[in-house]
Design a protein around this motif. Structure first.
Motif, mmCIF file in Angstrom:
data_model
loop_
_atom_site.group_PDB
_atom_site.id
_atom_site.type_symbol
_atom_site.label_atom_id
_atom_site.label_comp_id
_atom_site.label_asym_id
_atom_site.label_seq_id
_atom_site.Cartn_x
_atom_site.Cartn_y
_atom_site.Cartn_z
ATOM 1 N N GLY A 53 94.484 34.829 26.944
ATOM 2 C CA GLY A 53 95.591 34.161 27.627
ATOM 3 C C GLY A 53 96.110 33.016 26.783
ATOM 4 O O GLY A 53 96.573 33.207 25.675
ATOM 5 N N ASP A 54 96.006 31.795 27.305
ATOM 6 C CA ASP A 54 96.451 30.602 26.568
ATOM 7 C C ASP A 54 95.311 29.913 25.831
ATOM 8 O O ASP A 54 95.522 28.895 25.188
ATOM 9 C CB ASP A 54 97.096 29.607 27.538
ATOM 10 N N ASN A 55 94.109 30.449 25.928
ATOM 11 C CA ASN A 55 92.937 29.832 25.305
ATOM 12 C C ASN A 55 92.584 30.518 23.991
ATOM 13 O O ASN A 55 92.666 31.727 23.875
ATOM 14 C CB ASN A 55 91.731 29.913 26.241
ATOM 15 N N ILE A 56 92.167 29.721 23.021
ATOM 16 C CA ILE A 56 91.696 30.229 21.738
ATOM 17 C C ILE A 56 90.223 29.856 21.610
ATOM 18 O O ILE A 56 89.848 28.700 21.775
ATOM 19 C CB ILE A 56 92.489 29.642 20.561
ATOM 20 N N GLU A 57 89.381 30.827 21.305
ATOM 21 C CA GLU A 57 87.945 30.606 21.153
ATOM 22 C C GLU A 57 87.531 31.025 19.748
ATOM 23 O O GLU A 57 87.908 32.091 19.276
ATOM 24 C CB GLU A 57 87.195 31.436 22.189
ATOM 25 N N ARG A 58 86.775 30.172 19.084
ATOM 26 C CA ARG A 58 86.286 30.509 17.745
ATOM 27 C C ARG A 58 85.052 31.401 17.885
ATOM 28 O O ARG A 58 84.170 31.114 18.683
ATOM 29 C CB ARG A 58 85.929 29.243 16.991
ATOM 30 N N THR A 59 84.981 32.459 17.065
ATOM 31 C CA THR A 59 83.832 33.357 17.138
ATOM 32 C C THR A 59 82.802 33.041 16.061
ATOM 33 O O THR A 59 81.703 33.577 16.088
ATOM 34 C CB THR A 59 84.274 34.826 16.988
ATOM 35 N N ARG A 60 83.140 32.188 15.117
ATOM 36 C CA ARG A 60 82.219 31.799 14.038
ATOM 37 C C ARG A 60 81.923 30.311 14.118
ATOM 38 O O ARG A 60 82.695 29.532 14.662
ATOM 39 C CB ARG A 60 82.850 32.075 12.665
ATOM 40 N N GLN A 61 80.815 29.902 13.518
ATOM 41 C CA GLN A 61 80.444 28.490 13.484
ATOM 42 C C GLN A 61 81.066 27.822 12.267
ATOM 43 O O GLN A 61 81.259 28.443 11.224
ATOM 44 C CB GLN A 61 78.937 28.339 13.373
ATOM 45 N N PHE A 62 81.341 26.519 12.385
ATOM 46 C CA PHE A 62 81.792 25.735 11.245
ATOM 47 C C PHE A 62 80.583 25.248 10.454
ATOM 48 O O PHE A 62 79.496 25.075 11.003
ATOM 49 C CB PHE A 62 82.587 24.511 11.693
ATOM 50 N N CYS A 63 80.782 24.974 9.187
ATOM 51 C CA CYS A 63 79.721 24.411 8.352
ATOM 52 C C CYS A 63 79.520 22.948 8.743
ATOM 53 O O CYS A 63 80.485 22.185 8.795
ATOM 54 C CB CYS A 63 80.101 24.510 6.880
ATOM 55 N N PRO A 64 78.269 22.523 9.013
ATOM 56 C CA PRO A 64 78.031 21.129 9.390
ATOM 57 C C PRO A 64 78.244 20.154 8.235
ATOM 58 O O PRO A 64 78.539 18.985 8.466
ATOM 59 C CB PRO A 64 76.578 21.113 9.861
ATOM 60 N N ARG A 65 78.132 20.590 6.999
ATOM 61 C CA ARG A 65 78.362 19.721 5.846
ATOM 62 C C ARG A 65 79.845 19.596 5.510
ATOM 63 O O ARG A 65 80.334 18.497 5.273
ATOM 64 C CB ARG A 65 77.650 20.260 4.609
ATOM 65 N N CYS A 66 80.551 20.723 5.472
ATOM 66 C CA CYS A 66 81.956 20.738 5.060
ATOM 67 C C CYS A 66 82.901 20.343 6.185
ATOM 68 O O CYS A 66 83.997 19.874 5.929
ATOM 69 C CB CYS A 66 82.336 22.121 4.536
ATOM 70 N N GLY A 67 82.506 20.576 7.425
ATOM 71 C CA GLY A 67 83.325 20.187 8.559
ATOM 72 C C GLY A 67 84.189 21.325 9.059
ATOM 73 O O GLY A 67 84.040 22.484 8.663
ATOM 74 N N GLU A 68 85.116 20.968 9.950
ATOM 75 C CA GLU A 68 85.975 21.971 10.560
ATOM 76 C C GLU A 68 86.884 22.609 9.523
ATOM 77 O O GLU A 68 87.365 21.949 8.612
ATOM 78 C CB GLU A 68 86.812 21.345 11.671
ATOM 79 N N GLY A 69 87.078 23.906 9.673
ATOM 80 C CA GLY A 69 87.941 24.647 8.763
ATOM 81 C C GLY A 69 87.179 25.515 7.783
ATOM 82 O O GLY A 69 87.749 26.386 7.160
ATOM 83 N N VAL A 70 85.881 25.258 7.626
ATOM 84 C CA VAL A 70 85.050 26.066 6.725
ATOM 85 C C VAL A 70 84.027 26.787 7.595
ATOM 86 O O VAL A 70 83.136 26.164 8.177
ATOM 87 C CB VAL A 70 84.335 25.197 5.665
ATOM 88 N N PHE A 71 84.175 28.100 7.710
ATOM 89 C CA PHE A 71 83.302 28.893 8.565
ATOM 90 C C PHE A 71 82.048 29.339 7.819
ATOM 91 O O PHE A 71 82.056 29.481 6.599
ATOM 92 C CB PHE A 71 84.030 30.148 9.053
#
Length: 48
Positions: free
Chosen positions: A11-29
């Protein structure tokens, strides 16, 4: 793997199916392997 498989749209929600890297931060899966999760940028590894 296509980037469209990293997200699930409901619907209007977007859910990420992969985790982000804790060192690199958001945007790097983390890549999902059989026995581990790995960051291709910094080499961070989590074993399952």
């Amino acid at each position: 793997m296509a980037v469209k498989e990293y997200y699930k749209i409901d619907g209007d929600n977007i859910e990420r199916t992969r985790q982000f890297c804790p060192r690199c931060g958001e945007g790097v899966f983390l890549a999902e392997h059989k026995d581990r999760l790995t960051c291709g940028k910094c080499g961070y590894t989590e074993f399952k």
